[in-house]
Scaffold this active site. Structure first.
Site, mmCIF file in Angstrom:
data_model
loop_
_atom_site.group_PDB
_atom_site.id
_atom_site.type_symbol
_atom_site.label_atom_id
_atom_site.label_comp_id
_atom_site.label_asym_id
_atom_site.label_seq_id
_atom_site.Cartn_x
_atom_site.Cartn_y
_atom_site.Cartn_z
ATOM 1 N N PHE B 401 0.808 -1.239 0.000
ATOM 2 C CA PHE B 401 0.000 0.000 0.000
ATOM 3 C C PHE B 401 0.838 1.285 0.000
ATOM 4 O O PHE B 401 2.054 1.227 0.031
ATOM 5 C CB PHE B 401 -1.112 -0.020 1.053
ATOM 6 C CG PHE B 401 -0.743 -0.126 2.510
ATOM 7 C CD1 PHE B 401 0.539 0.080 2.962
ATOM 8 C CD2 PHE B 401 -1.750 -0.419 3.439
ATOM 9 C CE1 PHE B 401 0.831 0.000 4.316
ATOM 10 C CE2 PHE B 401 -1.457 -0.512 4.797
ATOM 11 C CZ PHE B 401 -0.172 -0.299 5.221
ATOM 12 N N GLU B 402 0.192 2.411 -0.098
ATOM 13 C CA GLU B 402 0.825 3.731 -0.348
ATOM 14 C C GLU B 402 1.641 3.700 -1.638
ATOM 15 O O GLU B 402 2.710 4.288 -1.724
ATOM 16 C CB GLU B 402 1.742 4.162 0.804
ATOM 17 C CG GLU B 402 1.111 4.270 2.156
ATOM 18 C CD GLU B 402 0.135 5.421 2.321
ATOM 19 O OE1 GLU B 402 -0.843 5.220 3.015
ATOM 20 O OE2 GLU B 402 0.327 6.498 1.747
#
Lengths: 261, 597
Positions: B401-402
């Site tokens: 994620f990110e």
């Protein structure tokens, strides 16, 4: 009520191996990381608890030490103490128990305290004599080894830790109270406490502010002299008991012989 | 607190600045002040006293538990760090909040905390109007309201420009009507406010502040995840949700800028959180090696275990060094930008390369540390009763994620190329001298007295690697020109070089600083930096070899390989002896051997 707590900045017992300077025979306090005595954190927790339960009370932390000791006091403020006083003066260096107690007592006297909290002893010097000396200088009763403190009317009532349980002891106010270590849950500064500490009153006093003469304190006024220092003997090897069915018995005998059972 | 900070470095400066100079400029954790340490301690203690005792309930997502923990963190002031004072915040800035992120050592709570404080709150802090800030920030500062960030959609992950949620202006011009589905939204189960990205009139995405009590909003079931099981992750559906026009965040059609900008900060904070996770996992593993015996010996007495402990510590040290160096740089730049939105965009964008490196490297170091952590625990590491098992599962998402680590490698290397072409960094002018030196077979002069003796070989190795990375990268770029974008594997090699260079450069600069300062731990700093460099240098050589074999003109490959290998050379040290020394410190401290802030 005006409550005070005496605190001390010491070499961080968690990271610093304490060393004695063979020349001065004193604990090395320079060039190491310094913190508020963890024992004092418990004492502060006890004092905060009492202040909050009493209401309408102010808690002040007071310390004698070099300029760096203001960090220890700032931590006390972040933990929730209302006000801090640092007594700092180059003439104070080398103070013994007497000089330390004389100085703290002089500062406390100006404040007309109702209750003075101290730890039973510091985690670096361990003399355990400063609280009693403060009480003596101020002519106040001292309550020791408290694990619970209440104020009832004009009296302080404590539960005093004994070997088998506790005694309930009371004294008139004002009084000096020492806290039994481990009796209060440590508190830690919260973000809000840390932020509000910036705005809390902080005063610094010198010897002349207290009307003390440099000859009464520090190296000059010290009455106690460390003659020599030595190493603790290494602990003797323990005894290993092999269980051949009677280990429990042997251990019980051993404990009984040493009056531990 | 900004008082303690050193002058700001510019973005990408690490590539062109000698380590010994950076050592004067960079922020290191050792420079943090008492207030920052206490705040870190209060965050860590919060997790220990409030979160860990409820871990079972958190992991099973018992209703109300996670939101009550976030609110409790708010009561203690932990949510106010990034928020300006006039809106009820503490205004301590990114450096302090990154230190806090690294101290929140439980992954599910960390995700909830980060979704609220970073990607949920910061868009309003940075880009909200006065009215929006006054209305929402005080509630977010106390935890009265919990925030979330809704960008990802079922069909769109990291390619945010292609999202399909729409916002249509109502006929009376008072509302935007929101329609679409968002996916994998952290805190979705209990958020009171969401920053939502949607397109208006088919244009580029705009951002909106959406209160979840408004009509037309619903959420799906909780996702069943591999790790971070305690964090709420759901789909969010918008069906003609009326968003008042005054809740448009930033300019119309320019919300994508907010999305990318906030992701930069999110990536840095993820790196900080990963460093904290790595320290905690090393603590677990190191303590275990002092308890468990095999063949009559403690685990830490075995060489292969010592190697693991030492490498876990050294890689964590490098990641920690790069993360906080970057955090302080961004904080300084952002403060310098004042209130001007465009300037704030620019200040944050300046460190996009370093943010991506912090994210990729931090999450990969964490992955390495938890993996070796499980290995050290042996069979017990595979059992759910042991916290290292949870750490292993919780860590996996960090590489995803990110922005996946692949996307972030593209960002790091791609941004570098854009800056070179745009003349924003002085590589073109440096290149001819570097090329001439490498082609002449002349060695780069070794550092002198400006570098402490024990670190000279390591610093020399990293400076040579910088030259060679620039040389090889530029050669390939000039050969492929426009066709470069089809050569993603090359981009990856280059990103890998940047990562290892920034990590070892940061570690060495930190160690030099410690030695110059006479830090009580300077010998340990030096050893950790040397081992980190030793490991990075061997990866650098591997990446260079493969890159040159594949991407240089075929007829030059043999010659160039020999030339580059000669120039980048060896970093000759007794790595095993170094590892044993470091392992002894890790064992003595039963964990990461430096303070855990």
């Amino acid at each position: 009520m005006k409550i005070f707590v005496c605190v001390k900045q010491i070499p961080d017992p968690n990271t610093v191996e304490s060393k004695l300077d063979p020349a001065t025979k004193r604990l090395v306090r320079t060039g190491v990381s310094l913190v508020l005595d963890p024992g004092d954190e418990t004492t502060i927790a006890a004092a905060i608890k009492l202040r909050d339960s009493l209401g309408n009370s102010e808690l002040t932390a007071i310390s004698m030490g070099p300029a760096s000791a203001q960090e220890a006091l700032r931590r006390a403020l972040a933990m929730g103490v209302d006000r801090a006083i640092l007594i700092s003066d180059s003439a104070l260096a080398g103070s013994d128990v007497l000089g330390t107690a004389r100085t703290l007592a002089a500062a406390l006297k100006r404040e007309n305290p109702d209750l003075i909290f101290c730890s039973t002893e510091s985690t670096d010097g361990y003399t355990g004599m400063v609280p009693g000396a403060i009480a003596e200088f101020l002519g106040l009763p001292q309550l020791t080894f408290a694990r619970e403190i209440n104020v009832e009317g004009t009296k302080a009532v404590i539960k005093r830790v004994t070997q088998t349980g506790y005694e309930v002891v009371e004294s008139p106010l004002p009084a000096v109270v020492t806290i039994a270590s481990g009796s209060f849950e440590a508190i830690y500064p919260t973000m809000k406490g840390i932020m509000s500490a910036r705005k809390k009153p902080f005063s610094q006093l010198s010897l002349s502010d207290l009307g003390l003469d440099p000859s009464q304190v520090g190296e000059a006024g010290a009455r106690e002299q460390v003659l020599s220092i030595g190493k603790a003997e290494a602990r003797a090897a323990g005894q290993i008991i092999k269980d051949e069915g009677n280990a429990a018995e042997i251990i019980a005998d051993f404990l009984q012989r040493h009056q531990l059972l | 607190m900004s008082m303690t900070m050193k002058p700001t470095e510019s973005g990408t400066a690490f590539l062109l600045t000698p380590v010994s100079e950076s050592a004067d400029k960079i922020f290191t954790l050792e420079q943090s002040d008492d207030e920052q340490r206490w705040i870190a301690e209060s965050a860590a203690t919060f997790v220990m006293r409030e979160v860990l005792p409820k871990l079972e309930a958190v992991e099973h997502q018992e209703p109300g538990v996670m939101p009550s923990l976030v609110k409790k963190a708010g009561e203690q002031g932990l949510l106010m760090i990034d928020i300006p004072e006039q809106y009820g915040g503490a205004e301590l800035g990114l450096l302090t909040s990154a230190i806090v992120a690294s101290s929140i050592h439980e992954a599910s709570f960390s995700v909830a905390f980060g979704a609220h404080t970073t990607i949920g709150t910061l868009p309003i802090v940075f880009y909200g109007t006065e009215e929006q800030k006054r209305k929402y920030l005080p509630k977010l500062a106390t935890g009265e309201w919990i925030a979330a960030y809704a960008l990802t959609e079922p069909g769109v992950g990291s390619d945010a420009m292609n999202l399909s949620t729409t916002a249509r202006l109502s006929e009376d011009g008072k509302y935007y009507l929101l329609n679409g589905t968002k996916q994998w939204i952290s805190n979705a189960g209990f958020a009171d406010l969401m920053v939502v990205f949607a397109r208006v009139d088919g244009q580029r995405p705009s951002a909106f502040i959406v209160e979840t009590s408004w009509p037309g909003i619903s959420t799906g079931a909780e996702e069943r995840k591999m790790g971070i099981k305690g964090s709420s992750t759901r789909q969010v559906y918008f069906e003609n949700t009326p968003v008042p026009v005054e809740n448009l965040l930033g300019e119309l059609h320019k919300g994508y800028k907010i999305a990318f900008n906030i992701l930069n900060i999110g990536r840095l904070k993820l790196g900080a959180g990963a460093v904290g996770g790595a320290r905690t996992a090393l603590d677990l593993a190191a303590a275990y090696t002092t308890e468990r015996k095999a063949f009559g010996k403690y685990l830490h007495e075995f060489g292969m275990i010592q190697k693991k402990l030492a490498r876990m510590a050294a890689e964590t040290y490098a990641a920690e060094s790069e993360v906080f160096r970057t955090a302080a740089n961004i904080e300084n730049a952002r403060r310098g930008a004042g209130e001007n939105t465009e300037q704030v965009f620019k200040a944050i964008e300046e460190f996009a390369i370093e943010d991506s490196i912090a994210k990729v490297h931090g999450s990969e170091v964490l992955a390495y540390v938890v993996d070796e952590g499980v290995q050290i625990f042996g069979g017990y590491g595979y059992m759910q009763e042991y916290p290292i098992e949870k750490a292993y599962r919780d860590a996996r998402i960090q590489r995803i994620f990110e922005g996946t680590n692949e996307i972030n490698r593209l960002v790091a290397a791609g941004t570098l190329f854009r800056r070179v072409l745009g003349g924003k960094i002085d590589l073109m002018n440096r290149y001819p001298a570097i090329e001439a030196r490498i082609k002449s077979g002349e060695a780069l002069p070794a550092p002198g007295d400006e570098v402490p003796a024990e670190l000279r070989t390591a610093v020399h190795a990293v400076e040579r690697a910088k030259d060679v990375a620039i040389y090889a990268g530029m050669r390939v770029a000039m050969r492929y020109m426009q066709a470069l974008e089809n050569e993603e594997e090359f981009i990856e090699y280059l990103a890998n070089l940047l990562i290892d260079i920034y990590a070892s450069d940061s570690a060495l600069a930190r160690a030099i600083q410690a030695i110059r300062r006479g830090d009580e731990n300077s010998a340990l700093h030096s050893k950790l930096a040397q081992l980190a460099t030793w490991l990075a240098h061997s990866r650098i050589r591997l990446n260079l070899d493969q890159m040159i074999m594949t991407y240089f003109e075929p007829e030059t490959v043999s010659e160039e390989l020999a030339r580059v290998r000669a120039y980048v050379g060896d970093y000759l040290i007794n790595g095993v002896a170094l590892q044993r020394d470091i392992a002894a410190e890790v064992v003595a401290k039963k964990g990461y051997p430096l303070p855990h802030f």
